[in-house]
Design an enzyme around this catalytic site. Structure first.
Site, PDB file in Angstrom:
ATOM      1  N   CYS A  31     158.358  11.900  -4.496  1.00  0.00           N
ATOM      2  CA  CYS A  31     158.165  12.810  -5.634  1.00  0.00           C
ATOM      3  C   CYS A  31     157.452  14.074  -5.173  1.00  0.00           C
ATOM      4  O   CYS A  31     156.381  13.998  -4.576  1.00  0.00           O
ATOM      5  CB  CYS A  31     157.346  12.108  -6.718  1.00  0.00           C
ATOM      6  N   HIS A  44     154.972  16.263 -16.275  1.00  0.00           N
ATOM      7  CA  HIS A  44     154.709  17.668 -15.971  1.00  0.00           C
ATOM      8  C   HIS A  44     155.346  18.588 -16.991  1.00  0.00           C
ATOM      9  O   HIS A  44     156.279  18.205 -17.704  1.00  0.00           O
ATOM     10  CB  HIS A  44     155.234  18.033 -14.576  1.00  0.00           C
ATOM     11  N   ASN A  84     159.876  19.866 -20.615  1.00  0.00           N
ATOM     12  CA  ASN A  84     161.182  19.211 -20.758  1.00  0.00           C
ATOM     13  C   ASN A  84     160.976  17.790 -20.323  1.00  0.00           C
ATOM     14  O   ASN A  84     160.625  17.567 -19.174  1.00  0.00           O
ATOM     15  CB  ASN A  84     162.193  19.813 -19.783  1.00  0.00           C
ATOM     16  N   CYS A 139     153.790  14.362  -6.903  1.00  0.00           N
ATOM     17  CA  CYS A 139     152.700  13.418  -6.652  1.00  0.00           C
ATOM     18  C   CYS A 139     151.676  14.005  -5.670  1.00  0.00           C
ATOM     19  O   CYS A 139     152.023  14.816  -4.804  1.00  0.00           O
ATOM     20  CB  CYS A 139     153.254  12.112  -6.079  1.00  0.00           C
ATOM     21  N   GLN A 153     155.722  23.201 -17.774  1.00  0.00           N
ATOM     22  CA  GLN A 153     155.777  24.496 -17.107  1.00  0.00           C
ATOM     23  C   GLN A 153     154.998  25.517 -17.924  1.00  0.00           C
ATOM     24  O   GLN A 153     154.817  25.356 -19.133  1.00  0.00           O
ATOM     25  CB  GLN A 153     157.226  24.962 -16.953  1.00  0.00           C
ATOM     26  N   SER A 165     164.742  16.405 -14.080  1.00  0.00           N
ATOM     27  CA  SER A 165     165.140  15.498 -12.991  1.00  0.00           C
ATOM     28  C   SER A 165     163.996  14.602 -12.530  1.00  0.00           C
ATOM     29  O   SER A 165     164.227  13.537 -11.985  1.00  0.00           O
ATOM     30  CB  SER A 165     165.651  16.325 -11.818  1.00  0.00           C
ATOM     31  N   HIS A 223     157.857  12.412 -13.131  1.00  0.00           N
ATOM     32  CA  HIS A 223     156.405  12.644 -13.011  1.00  0.00           C
ATOM     33  C   HIS A 223     155.965  13.524 -14.198  1.00  0.00           C
ATOM     34  O   HIS A 223     156.596  14.538 -14.480  1.00  0.00           O
ATOM     35  CB  HIS A 223     156.092  13.350 -11.677  1.00  0.00           C
TER      36      HIS A 223
END
Ligand code: H2U
Ligand code: ZN
Length: 346
Positions: A51, A165, A152, A54, A167, A160, A163
């Protein structure tokens, strides 16, 4: 025939963005032939060496992530915007208009834990996310008129990497949604002396039928004009203009309401619920902000199960947005769900 909003097609007006939406509750009865099997829930490791988000892993560009303990923010290695960016030149024809845009795009890791989402994170960790959102708003607001925080979530939304997250973009001009909301809120405030969403919130608190959850400082509701099946609006009960205006109590209240909303979403179809969410706070450097009422939108695509999604196609693209069951039914279903996460309380 007497009009019944739970049975008869009608249209509703979105006063925040000046758009109409068609409600077609009668479509609930139609047969569904798409696939409906539950998706395989993969158990994720707490740290995934493949990832790029990570801690301690190396990203595509060769930069190594620090061993971050809570949140971590970096400039997107594949940013959509650049700063500086050469100004767009005039094409010389009125039918071929273009304009300049510059800015910066950041990626925001909510947690070092690869296996969690907002819905599963402890309250203290969600508070850190809220603090980072406010800090980024402050910093980017000094340089840019528009700060767009968004997330998203889920492969269905084109994300995709699982993890947790989001933006954060700083943009040197107001994008389309911001421009529409600014104009609508400005006009309402000029006419009524209060923010559009303060007046709306009072109305919804009186009626109660579209409220999903509430605490001392925040309310989540399915707006009267919701387009997406389980769309919600997250509102501070005091008309703060930006995340940076929130008091400590309001920040804590926000973490609480986000947890209760995202847990309900996961509980709805017993799946990690996909969505696009984001914040709309007052633009920076454009005079008084008294007309603007901070809010977050959650736009989830799921319609009736973990796999049946709403597609915005056909009439939605060529006529106007359309929803099937009513916003009141969506609110009632979300409101009835428990505060405890289905997977964590098992
Ligand atoms: P989304 O999954 O929400 O699109 O966010 C992941 C972002 O991470 C994506 O915009 C960036 C992608 O450009 N990214 C990096 O900045 N560095 C990497 O090494 C891989 C992905
Ligand atoms: Zn990860």
């Amino acid at each position: 025939m007497i009009f019944d909003e739970t049975a008869h097609p009608h249209r509703r007006y979105n006063p925040l963005s000046d758009r109409w939406v068609q409600v077609s509750p009668n479509r609930n009865q139609r047969p569904w032939q798409g696939k409906e099997e539950a998706p395989a829930e993969t158990i994720r490791p707490t740290h995934d060496s493949n990832c790029y988000l990570c801690p301690r892993n190396t990203r595509v560009g060769g930069v190594k992530n620090p061993d971050y303990p809570d949140t971590f923010i970096f400039t997107n290695d594949f940013s959509s915007l650049t700063d500086p960016c050469p100004p767009a030149t005039d094409t010389g024809h009125p039918l071929l208009r273009r304009g300049s845009v510059s800015g910066t795009c950041r990626v925001f890791c909510y947690s070092p834990r690869h296996d969690l989402t907002l819905a599963e994170m402890p309250l203290g960790a969600i508070c850190k996310v809220v603090d980072a959102w406010a800090g980024q708003t402050e910093e980017l607001g000094r340089r840019y008129p528009w700060v767009q925080i968004f997330e998203n979530k889920g492969a269905i939304m084109g994300c995709s990497n699982p993890h947790p997250h989001g933006q954060i973009w700083g943009v040197d001009r107001l994008p389309e949604e911001a421009r529409r909301e600014d104009a609508c809120q400005r006009a309402w405030h000029a006419d009524h002396g209060k923010t559009l969403l303060a007046d709306y919130l009072r109305l919804e608190e009186e009626r109660g039928e579209r409220i999903v959850a509430t605490n001392d400082t925040w309310t989540v509701l399915v707006p009267f004009w919701a387009l997406w099946p389980f769309e919600t609006l997250v509102l501070p009960r005091r008309p703060a203009a930006r995340l940076t205006d929130l008091t400590d109590a309001e920040r804590a209240g926000l973490a609480d309401i986000l947890q209760r909303l995202t847990v309900r979403y996961d509980n709805l179809f017993e799946t990690s619920f996909p969505y696009t969410m984001g914040w709309h706070g007052a633009p920076w450097g454009n005079g008084p902000t008294t007309h603007w009422h901070l809010h977050a939108h959650f736009y989830p695509p799921l319609l009736r199960s973990a796999t049946v999604q709403k597609f915005m196609v056909g009439y939605e693209m060529l006529g106007e947005g359309q929803r099937d069951f009513t916003p009141e039914e969506a609110a009632q279903r979300l409101r009835a769900l428990p505060d405890a996460h289905y997977a964590l309380s098992a």
